[in-house]
Design an enzyme around this catalytic site. Structure first.
Site, PDB file in Angstrom:
ATOM      1  CE1 TYR A  47      -3.093  -2.970   0.376  1.00  0.00           C
ATOM      2  CE2 TYR A  47      -3.660  -2.208   2.569  1.00  0.00           C
ATOM      3  CZ  TYR A  47      -3.840  -3.096   1.531  1.00  0.00           C
ATOM      4  OH  TYR A  47      -4.769  -4.096   1.653  1.00  0.00           O
ATOM      5  CG  HIS A 105      -1.038  -8.337   0.376  1.00  0.00           C
ATOM      6  ND1 HIS A 105      -0.654  -7.025   0.318  1.00  0.00           N
ATOM      7  CD2 HIS A 105      -2.365  -8.330   0.116  1.00  0.00           C
ATOM      8  CE1 HIS A 105      -1.707  -6.261   0.051  1.00  0.00           C
ATOM      9  NE2 HIS A 105      -2.746  -7.043  -0.087  1.00  0.00           N
TER      10      HIS A 105
END
Length: 276
Positions: A47, A105
Protein backbone atom coordinates in the site's frame (compact mmCIF):
# COMPACT_ATOMS: atom_id res chain seq x y z
CA UNK A 1 -17.30 -3.12 19.80
CA UNK A 2 -17.42 -6.91 19.60
CA UNK A 3 -14.06 -8.56 18.97
CA UNK A 4 -12.92 -11.84 17.46
CA UNK A 5 -10.42 -13.98 19.35
CA UNK A 6 -7.95 -16.09 17.40
CA UNK A 7 -4.52 -17.59 18.08
CA UNK A 8 -3.99 -15.58 21.24
CA UNK A 9 -5.05 -12.19 19.88
CA UNK A 10 -8.29 -10.22 19.74
CA UNK A 11 -9.32 -7.68 17.13
CA UNK A 12 -12.47 -5.60 16.65
CA UNK A 13 -14.84 -7.04 14.05
CA UNK A 14 -15.00 -3.71 12.25
CA UNK A 15 -11.61 -2.43 11.17
CA UNK A 16 -10.26 0.45 9.14
CA UNK A 17 -8.82 -0.37 5.71
CA UNK A 18 -6.19 1.92 4.17
CA UNK A 19 -5.76 0.57 0.62
CA UNK A 20 -5.26 3.31 -2.01
CA UNK A 21 -4.60 5.99 0.62
CA UNK A 22 -1.08 7.40 0.86
CA UNK A 23 0.86 10.32 2.28
CA UNK A 24 -0.82 13.07 4.27
CA UNK A 25 -4.28 12.00 3.07
CA UNK A 26 -3.74 8.57 4.63
CA UNK A 27 -2.33 10.04 7.84
CA UNK A 28 -5.27 12.44 8.23
CA UNK A 29 -7.83 9.74 7.46
CA UNK A 30 -6.23 7.28 9.90
CA UNK A 31 -6.04 9.94 12.61
CA UNK A 32 -9.74 10.63 12.05
CA UNK A 33 -10.61 6.93 12.25
CA UNK A 34 -8.67 6.53 15.48
CA UNK A 35 -10.35 9.60 16.98
CA UNK A 36 -13.77 8.14 16.13
CA UNK A 37 -12.98 4.92 17.96
CA UNK A 38 -11.50 2.51 15.39
CA UNK A 39 -8.91 0.27 17.04
CA UNK A 40 -8.26 -2.22 14.21
CA UNK A 41 -6.05 -0.73 11.48
CA UNK A 42 -5.16 -2.65 8.32
CA UNK A 43 -2.22 -1.76 6.08
CA UNK A 44 0.34 -3.56 3.89
CA UNK A 45 3.81 -3.28 2.43
CA UNK A 46 2.28 -2.89 -1.04
CA UNK A 47 0.00 0.00 0.00
CA UNK A 48 3.03 2.30 0.38
CA UNK A 49 1.36 3.95 3.36
CA UNK A 50 2.82 2.24 6.43
CA UNK A 51 4.80 5.39 7.27
CA UNK A 52 1.61 7.49 7.18
CA UNK A 53 -0.25 4.94 9.28
CA UNK A 54 2.65 4.90 11.72
CA UNK A 55 2.57 8.69 12.02
CA UNK A 56 -1.17 8.59 12.73
CA UNK A 57 -0.71 5.97 15.42
CA UNK A 58 2.12 7.95 17.00
CA UNK A 59 0.03 11.14 16.97
CA UNK A 60 -3.04 9.44 18.44
CA UNK A 61 -1.76 8.96 21.96
CA UNK A 62 -3.60 5.62 22.11
CA UNK A 63 -1.94 2.97 24.25
CA UNK A 64 -0.27 0.35 22.07
CA UNK A 65 -2.10 -2.42 23.90
CA UNK A 66 -5.44 -0.90 22.93
CA UNK A 67 -4.69 -1.01 19.21
CA UNK A 68 -4.62 -3.85 16.68
CA UNK A 69 -2.35 -3.35 13.67
CA UNK A 70 -2.24 -5.71 10.68
CA UNK A 71 0.29 -5.47 7.88
CA UNK A 72 1.23 -7.81 5.04
CA UNK A 73 4.19 -9.05 2.99
CA UNK A 74 3.90 -8.79 -0.79
CA UNK A 75 3.82 -11.96 -2.89
CA UNK A 76 7.17 -11.16 -4.54
CA UNK A 77 8.89 -11.29 -1.13
CA UNK A 78 7.97 -14.76 0.09
CA UNK A 79 11.47 -16.24 0.25
CA UNK A 80 12.44 -16.43 3.95
CA UNK A 81 15.21 -13.82 3.75
CA UNK A 82 12.95 -11.50 1.74
CA UNK A 83 10.20 -11.88 4.33
CA UNK A 84 12.65 -10.87 7.05
CA UNK A 85 13.75 -7.76 5.13
CA UNK A 86 10.18 -6.79 4.29
CA UNK A 87 9.05 -7.23 7.88
CA UNK A 88 11.93 -5.17 9.26
CA UNK A 89 11.10 -2.34 6.86
CA UNK A 90 7.37 -2.50 7.65
CA UNK A 91 8.06 -2.30 11.38
CA UNK A 92 10.43 0.64 10.86
CA UNK A 93 7.87 2.54 8.76
CA UNK A 94 5.10 1.85 11.27
CA UNK A 95 7.40 3.01 14.09
CA UNK A 96 6.30 0.04 16.19
CA UNK A 97 8.13 -2.58 18.22
CA UNK A 98 5.72 -5.27 17.01
CA UNK A 99 2.61 -5.76 14.91
CA UNK A 100 -0.42 -7.72 16.03
CA UNK A 101 -0.92 -9.66 12.82
CA UNK A 102 1.39 -10.28 9.86
CA UNK A 103 -0.09 -11.79 6.70
CA UNK A 104 1.05 -13.25 3.41
CA UNK A 105 -0.75 -10.72 1.20
CA UNK A 106 -1.18 -12.97 -1.85
CA UNK A 107 -0.02 -16.50 -2.56
CA UNK A 108 2.57 -16.90 -5.30
CA UNK A 109 2.63 -19.72 -7.82
CA UNK A 110 6.40 -20.03 -7.27
CA UNK A 111 6.39 -19.81 -3.47
CA UNK A 112 7.60 -22.50 -1.11
CA UNK A 113 4.61 -22.18 1.22
CA UNK A 114 6.01 -24.26 4.11
CA UNK A 115 9.23 -22.21 4.18
CA UNK A 116 7.32 -18.92 3.93
CA UNK A 117 5.05 -19.88 6.81
CA UNK A 118 8.01 -21.06 8.85
CA UNK A 119 9.59 -17.61 8.39
CA UNK A 120 6.39 -16.00 9.66
CA UNK A 121 6.27 -18.41 12.58
CA UNK A 122 9.81 -17.40 13.55
CA UNK A 123 8.73 -13.76 13.67
CA UNK A 124 5.87 -14.82 15.94
CA UNK A 125 8.20 -16.81 18.20
CA UNK A 126 10.45 -13.74 18.47
CA UNK A 127 7.48 -11.64 19.58
CA UNK A 128 7.80 -9.27 16.64
CA UNK A 129 4.32 -10.18 15.47
CA UNK A 130 1.75 -11.47 17.91
CA UNK A 131 0.07 -13.67 15.29
CA UNK A 132 0.37 -14.67 11.64
CA UNK A 133 -2.11 -15.30 8.87
CA UNK A 134 -2.81 -15.20 5.18
CA UNK A 135 -4.85 -13.30 2.61
CA UNK A 136 -6.38 -14.37 -0.67
CA UNK A 137 -5.85 -18.05 0.10
CA UNK A 138 -8.10 -20.59 -1.58
CA UNK A 139 -9.49 -23.63 0.18
CA UNK A 140 -6.66 -25.92 -1.07
CA UNK A 141 -4.05 -23.42 0.09
CA UNK A 142 -5.74 -23.11 3.48
CA UNK A 143 -5.70 -26.89 3.86
CA UNK A 144 -1.98 -26.95 3.08
CA UNK A 145 -1.22 -24.17 5.55
CA UNK A 146 -3.28 -25.62 8.39
CA UNK A 147 -3.25 -29.39 7.87
CA UNK A 148 0.09 -29.99 6.15
CA UNK A 149 2.30 -27.23 7.56
CA UNK A 150 0.45 -26.94 10.85
CA UNK A 151 0.81 -23.16 10.90
CA UNK A 152 -1.15 -21.23 13.56
CA UNK A 153 -3.19 -19.24 11.03
CA UNK A 154 -5.05 -16.40 12.77
CA UNK A 155 -7.17 -15.34 9.77
CA UNK A 156 -7.70 -15.50 6.03
CA UNK A 157 -8.36 -12.04 4.60
CA UNK A 158 -10.35 -12.33 1.38
CA UNK A 159 -12.78 -10.39 -0.76
CA UNK A 160 -16.27 -10.91 0.64
CA UNK A 161 -19.48 -8.95 0.19
CA UNK A 162 -23.14 -9.30 -0.71
CA UNK A 163 -22.28 -10.07 -4.36
CA UNK A 164 -19.68 -12.80 -3.75
CA UNK A 165 -20.31 -16.26 -2.32
CA UNK A 166 -17.62 -17.44 0.11
CA UNK A 167 -19.74 -20.12 1.79
CA UNK A 168 -17.46 -23.08 1.00
CA UNK A 169 -14.34 -21.32 2.27
CA UNK A 170 -16.20 -19.92 5.26
CA UNK A 171 -17.50 -23.37 6.26
CA UNK A 172 -13.93 -24.71 6.33
CA UNK A 173 -12.57 -21.70 8.21
CA UNK A 174 -15.29 -21.98 10.84
CA UNK A 175 -14.56 -25.68 11.28
CA UNK A 176 -10.91 -24.81 11.93
CA UNK A 177 -11.66 -21.79 14.12
CA UNK A 178 -10.06 -19.37 11.67
CA UNK A 179 -11.78 -15.99 11.17
CA UNK A 180 -12.52 -14.59 7.73
CA UNK A 181 -11.62 -10.90 7.41
CA UNK A 182 -13.62 -9.36 4.57
CA UNK A 183 -11.88 -6.81 2.38
CA UNK A 184 -13.76 -4.83 -0.27
CA UNK A 185 -16.88 -5.34 1.89
CA UNK A 186 -18.70 -2.69 -0.16
CA UNK A 187 -17.76 -4.42 -3.45
CA UNK A 188 -15.63 -1.43 -4.44
CA UNK A 189 -18.56 0.90 -3.83
CA UNK A 190 -21.05 -0.91 -6.03
CA UNK A 191 -23.32 -1.94 -3.15
CA UNK A 192 -24.64 1.64 -3.02
CA UNK A 193 -26.29 1.17 -6.42
CA UNK A 194 -28.11 -2.05 -5.52
CA UNK A 195 -31.90 -1.53 -5.56
CA UNK A 196 -32.34 -4.50 -3.23
CA UNK A 197 -29.90 -3.14 -0.65
CA UNK A 198 -31.38 0.34 -1.01
CA UNK A 199 -34.83 -1.10 -0.28
CA UNK A 200 -33.56 -2.85 2.85
CA UNK A 201 -31.81 0.35 3.86
CA UNK A 202 -34.97 2.44 3.56
CA UNK A 203 -36.80 -0.08 5.72
CA UNK A 204 -34.25 0.44 8.52
CA UNK A 205 -33.52 4.11 7.89
CA UNK A 206 -29.92 3.44 6.85
CA UNK A 207 -27.85 3.35 3.64
CA UNK A 208 -27.26 0.40 1.32
CA UNK A 209 -23.60 0.45 2.38
CA UNK A 210 -24.59 0.14 6.03
CA UNK A 211 -26.82 -2.81 5.17
CA UNK A 212 -23.89 -4.52 3.41
CA UNK A 213 -21.59 -4.03 6.40
CA UNK A 214 -24.25 -5.13 8.89
CA UNK A 215 -24.83 -8.30 6.84
CA UNK A 216 -21.15 -9.23 7.12
CA UNK A 217 -20.76 -8.39 10.78
CA UNK A 218 -23.76 -10.42 11.91
CA UNK A 219 -22.09 -13.56 10.52
CA UNK A 220 -20.20 -15.83 12.86
CA UNK A 221 -16.41 -15.63 12.56
CA UNK A 222 -16.43 -12.70 10.09
CA UNK A 223 -14.76 -9.29 10.42
CA UNK A 224 -14.73 -6.46 7.86
CA UNK A 225 -12.24 -3.73 6.98
CA UNK A 226 -13.97 -1.11 4.81
CA UNK A 227 -11.90 1.80 3.54
CA UNK A 228 -13.38 5.23 4.23
CA UNK A 229 -11.50 8.48 3.79
CA UNK A 230 -13.98 11.04 5.08
CA UNK A 231 -14.97 11.25 8.77
CA UNK A 232 -18.63 11.06 7.73
CA UNK A 233 -18.11 7.77 5.90
CA UNK A 234 -15.99 6.41 8.74
CA UNK A 235 -18.77 7.23 11.21
CA UNK A 236 -21.43 5.76 8.91
CA UNK A 237 -19.52 2.47 8.85
CA UNK A 238 -19.35 2.48 12.65
CA UNK A 239 -23.08 3.17 12.79
CA UNK A 240 -23.67 0.01 10.75
CA UNK A 241 -22.84 -1.91 13.93
CA UNK A 242 -26.28 -0.95 15.26
CA UNK A 243 -28.22 -2.15 12.20
CA UNK A 244 -30.29 -5.28 12.88
CA UNK A 245 -31.37 -7.21 9.81
CA UNK A 246 -34.31 -9.62 9.80
CA UNK A 247 -34.93 -12.87 7.97
CA UNK A 248 -36.68 -11.10 5.09
CA UNK A 249 -33.59 -8.93 4.59
CA UNK A 250 -31.31 -11.97 4.66
CA UNK A 251 -33.41 -13.79 2.08
CA UNK A 252 -33.27 -10.77 -0.23
CA UNK A 253 -29.48 -10.58 0.13
CA UNK A 254 -29.13 -14.34 -0.40
CA UNK A 255 -31.02 -13.96 -3.69
CA UNK A 256 -28.54 -11.40 -5.07
CA UNK A 257 -26.18 -12.62 -7.83
CA UNK A 258 -23.08 -14.04 -6.14
CA UNK A 259 -20.46 -14.15 -8.91
CA UNK A 260 -19.34 -10.57 -8.52
CA UNK A 261 -15.63 -10.82 -7.73
CA UNK A 262 -14.13 -7.32 -7.94
CA UNK A 263 -10.47 -8.14 -7.18
CA UNK A 264 -8.84 -10.59 -9.58
CA UNK A 265 -5.30 -9.56 -10.61
CA UNK A 266 -3.24 -11.57 -13.08
CA UNK A 267 -1.22 -13.10 -10.24
CA UNK A 268 -4.32 -14.27 -8.31
CA UNK A 269 -4.65 -17.96 -7.48
CA UNK A 270 -7.09 -20.26 -9.22
CA UNK A 271 -10.11 -19.31 -7.10
CA UNK A 272 -12.17 -22.42 -7.82
CA UNK A 273 -9.36 -24.98 -7.61
CA UNK A 274 -10.62 -28.30 -6.18
CA UNK A 275 -9.79 -28.83 -2.54
CA UNK A 276 -8.73 -32.45 -3.07
Amino acid sequence: MESIETQGIRFPRLGFGTFLMTGDACRVATESALSLGYRHIDTAEMYANEDAVGDAIANSGIKRGDLHVTTKVWYENLAPDAIQRAFDLSLKKLKLDFVDLYLIHWPSKSMDLPRALEALMRLREEGRTRAIGVANFTLPLMKTAIETVGAPIACNQVEYHTFLDQSVLLKYLRAKGVPLVAYAPLAKGTVVDSPELQTIGRKHGVSAAQVAIAWLLEQDNVAAIPKAQSPASQQANLDALAVKLDDEDRRAIAALPKGGRRVNPAFAPEWDAPAG
